[in-house]
Design an enzyme around this catalytic site. Structure first.
Site, short mmCIF file in Angstrom:
data_model
loop_
_atom_site.label_atom_id
_atom_site.label_comp_id
_atom_site.label_asym_id
_atom_site.label_seq_id
_atom_site.Cartn_x
_atom_site.Cartn_y
_atom_site.Cartn_z
N ALA A 1 9.43 -3.68 1.97
CA ALA A 1 8.24 -3.07 2.58
C ALA A 1 7.54 -3.98 3.58
O ALA A 1 6.61 -3.54 4.26
CB ALA A 1 7.27 -2.64 1.49
N ARG B 1 3.29 -14.17 6.34
CA ARG B 1 2.47 -14.11 7.55
C ARG B 1 1.01 -14.44 7.23
O ARG B 1 0.58 -14.43 6.08
CB ARG B 1 2.55 -12.70 8.16
CG ARG B 1 3.88 -12.35 8.77
CD ARG B 1 3.98 -10.89 9.17
NE ARG B 1 4.06 -10.00 8.00
CZ ARG B 1 4.17 -8.68 8.08
NH1 ARG B 1 4.17 -8.08 9.27
NH2 ARG B 1 4.26 -7.95 6.98
N TYR C 1 -2.94 -3.59 7.78
CA TYR C 1 -2.03 -2.47 7.55
C TYR C 1 -2.32 -1.89 6.17
O TYR C 1 -2.32 -2.62 5.18
CB TYR C 1 -0.57 -2.93 7.59
CG TYR C 1 -0.06 -3.33 8.95
CD1 TYR C 1 0.06 -2.40 9.97
CD2 TYR C 1 0.34 -4.64 9.19
CE1 TYR C 1 0.54 -2.77 11.22
CE2 TYR C 1 0.83 -5.03 10.45
CZ TYR C 1 0.92 -4.08 11.45
OH TYR C 1 1.40 -4.45 12.69
N SER D 1 6.85 -3.41 14.53
CA SER D 1 7.97 -2.46 14.61
C SER D 1 9.12 -3.07 15.39
O SER D 1 10.30 -2.85 15.07
CB SER D 1 7.51 -1.16 15.27
OG SER D 1 6.56 -0.48 14.47
N GLU E 1 -2.20 0.63 11.61
CA GLU E 1 -1.11 1.56 11.97
C GLU E 1 -1.59 2.86 12.59
O GLU E 1 -0.77 3.64 13.09
CB GLU E 1 -0.23 1.85 10.75
CG GLU E 1 -0.89 2.68 9.67
CD GLU E 1 -1.63 1.86 8.63
OE1 GLU E 1 -2.01 2.43 7.59
OE2 GLU E 1 -1.84 0.64 8.85
N HIS F 1 -1.29 1.87 5.24
CA HIS F 1 -0.27 2.87 4.88
C HIS F 1 -0.69 3.64 3.63
O HIS F 1 0.04 3.73 2.64
CB HIS F 1 1.09 2.20 4.68
CG HIS F 1 1.60 1.47 5.88
ND1 HIS F 1 2.04 2.13 7.02
CD2 HIS F 1 1.71 0.15 6.15
CE1 HIS F 1 2.43 1.24 7.92
NE2 HIS F 1 2.22 0.03 7.42
N LYS G 1 -1.19 -7.39 5.20
CA LYS G 1 -0.79 -6.27 4.35
C LYS G 1 -1.97 -5.76 3.54
O LYS G 1 -2.98 -6.42 3.38
CB LYS G 1 0.33 -6.72 3.39
CG LYS G 1 1.63 -7.04 4.10
CD LYS G 1 2.19 -5.86 4.86
CE LYS G 1 2.71 -4.77 3.94
NZ LYS G 1 3.25 -3.60 4.69
N VAL H 1 13.35 1.39 7.11
CA VAL H 1 12.20 0.71 7.71
C VAL H 1 10.93 1.53 7.55
O VAL H 1 9.82 1.03 7.69
CB VAL H 1 12.48 0.40 9.21
CG1 VAL H 1 11.38 -0.49 9.79
CG2 VAL H 1 13.83 -0.28 9.39
N ALA H 2 11.09 2.81 7.20
CA ALA H 2 9.93 3.70 7.00
C ALA H 2 9.38 3.63 5.59
O ALA H 2 8.54 4.44 5.22
CB ALA H 2 10.33 5.13 7.34
N ILE H 3 9.82 2.65 4.80
CA ILE H 3 9.43 2.60 3.39
C ILE H 3 7.92 2.44 3.21
O ILE H 3 7.34 2.90 2.22
CB ILE H 3 10.20 1.49 2.64
CG1 ILE H 3 10.07 1.65 1.13
CG2 ILE H 3 9.79 0.12 3.12
CD1 ILE H 3 10.67 2.92 0.58
N ASP H 4 7.24 1.80 4.17
CA ASP H 4 5.78 1.67 4.11
C ASP H 4 5.09 3.03 4.09
O ASP H 4 3.97 3.17 3.62
CB ASP H 4 5.25 0.87 5.30
CG ASP H 4 5.14 -0.61 4.99
OD1 ASP H 4 4.96 -0.95 3.81
OD2 ASP H 4 5.24 -1.42 5.92
N SER I 1 18.54 15.10 16.45
CA SER I 1 18.41 14.91 15.01
C SER I 1 18.26 16.25 14.30
O SER I 1 17.26 16.95 14.48
CB SER I 1 17.22 14.01 14.69
OG SER I 1 17.14 13.75 13.31
#
Length: 363
Positions: free
Chosen positions: A299, A15, A94, A134, A118, A96, A75, A267-270, A220
């Site tokens: 990631a 990107r 981003y 997302s 984020e 994180h 990133k 997908v939450a690895i970031d 959950s």
């Protein structure tokens, strides 16, 4: 303001943070934009496209960082970039931080101003700069999960949607936010038997109203997740606590409940990952195996579809980039409390509580 667009150098990050049309918008408002040579090429934009929009092309990443007052990225800076970030320089990307202490300490040391996509919020309390990626990551998580369920990729050898006379795969989506919703819709569209979990009953009621008939909702809890794992083929981890580390919803002992060749996509690895056995992977080497379970923990999932992702990202970030360039970060944050929440580190100090809490620091 002098704006710099460096080329992304994270593994397989294709990107670019600004399109030529976004460049044109900034230039028309009197700002100077410097773009690193070939920064946009993998997203379909040539240096000539940027020059026609009014940008200046610089040969190296060092030139871009050394010239710009505001760096716009996709990133977080990687280790080779740490020394390029200058005191007082605004970096808009981003970050994180909560799952990367080395990056956090490097940006503190740089005394730069770190504005994280984020954690910016809008008037409705949503995360406008996280939503488009997302959406992409949620949809791609199912594509990638379906691929790695194939036997040649190490999976069970199951077709997600099944065929007449053969049951479809079972997909469990953990989290009913933007990622989870898009993942559930994509999996449902492919014909899978989908269950989506969340801890919010109001959100589960909303999902129940518009999801297709092959999507079920489930509260959950550790017990409910354990009950589902024995018959689940693909799990999508889509949990988000803005700016903070993700909770571990699937522990290593829970992997024994699953059949070998099942797939976990985190997908939450970031944000550190929502599976205990998760660690970041790359598009070059996207998976690894733990106890016979395939883990996909890339990631930067949207980096694989840069032509779509770059356009979607710029649509969201450009209005904020324009505001920051027009007003400077201090005045822009005074006038926009949601943008102010994007500030994570300012001149050597952590100012976002969840980042400090992640490392046991005091603000």
């Amino acid at each position: 303001m002098i704006v710099g667009i460096p080329k992304e150098i994270k593994n397989n990050e294709n990107r670019v943070s600004l399109t030529p049309s976004g460049t044109r918008e900034l230039v028309q408002r009197g700002h100077t934009v410097y773009v690193q040579h070939t920064a946009g090429i993998n997203s379909g934009f040539t240096d000539e496209d940027y020059e026609k929009a009014g940008a200046h092309i610089l040969p190296s990443i060092e030139d871009v960082y050394g010239t710009a007052e505001m760096i716009i990225k996709v990133k977080e800076p990687i280790e080779s970039e740490y020394g390029l970030v200058r005191e007082g320089q605004l970096v808009f990307t981003y970050f994180h931080f909560a799952c990367d202490q080395q990056l956090t300490e490097a940006m503190i040391k740089s005394k730069s101003v770190c504005m994280a996509y984020e954690t910016v919020v809008d008037r409705q309390g949503a995360l406008p700069l996280l939503i488009p990626m997302s959406e992409v990551a949620g949809r791609m998580s199912v594509q990638e999960g379906a691929r790695f369920l194939e036997k040649p990729q190490g999976g069970k050898g199951i077709l997600l949607g099944g065929v007449p006379g053969v049951k479809p795969a079972k997909v469990l989506v953990l989290g009913g936010g933007v990622v989870g919703t898009n993942a559930a819709l994509m999996a449902a569209g492919l014909g899978a038997d989908v269950t989506i979990c969340d801890i919010s009953l109001p959100r589960l009621r909303q999902l129940n109203e518009f999801m297709p008939k092959n999507v079920k909702t489930l509260f959950s809890s550790a017990h409910n997740i354990e009950q589902e794992l024995a018959t689940t083929d693909l799990v999508i981890g889509a949990v988000l606590i803005p700016g903070a580390k993700a909770p571990h919803l699937i522990t290593r002992p829970m992997l024994k409940l699953m059949k070998k060749g099942s797939v976990l996509v985190d997908v939450a690895i970031d944000q550190g990952g929502c599976f205990e056995t998760s660690h970041p992977t790359t598009h070059a080497e996207p998976t690894y195996e733990v106890d016979g379970i395939i883990h996909y923990c890339v990631a930067n999932i949207p980096g694989a579809v840069p032509c779509t992702s770059t356009l979607a990202l710029t649509n969201a970030t450009l209005p904020y980039a324009v505001k920051l360039a027009d007003m400077g970060w201090e005045k822009a944050c005074e006038t926009d409390s949601g943008l102010k929440k994007g500030l994570n580190i300012v001149n050597g100090k952590v100012v976002f509580p969840a980042v400090a809490e992640a490392f046991g620091w005091k603000i």
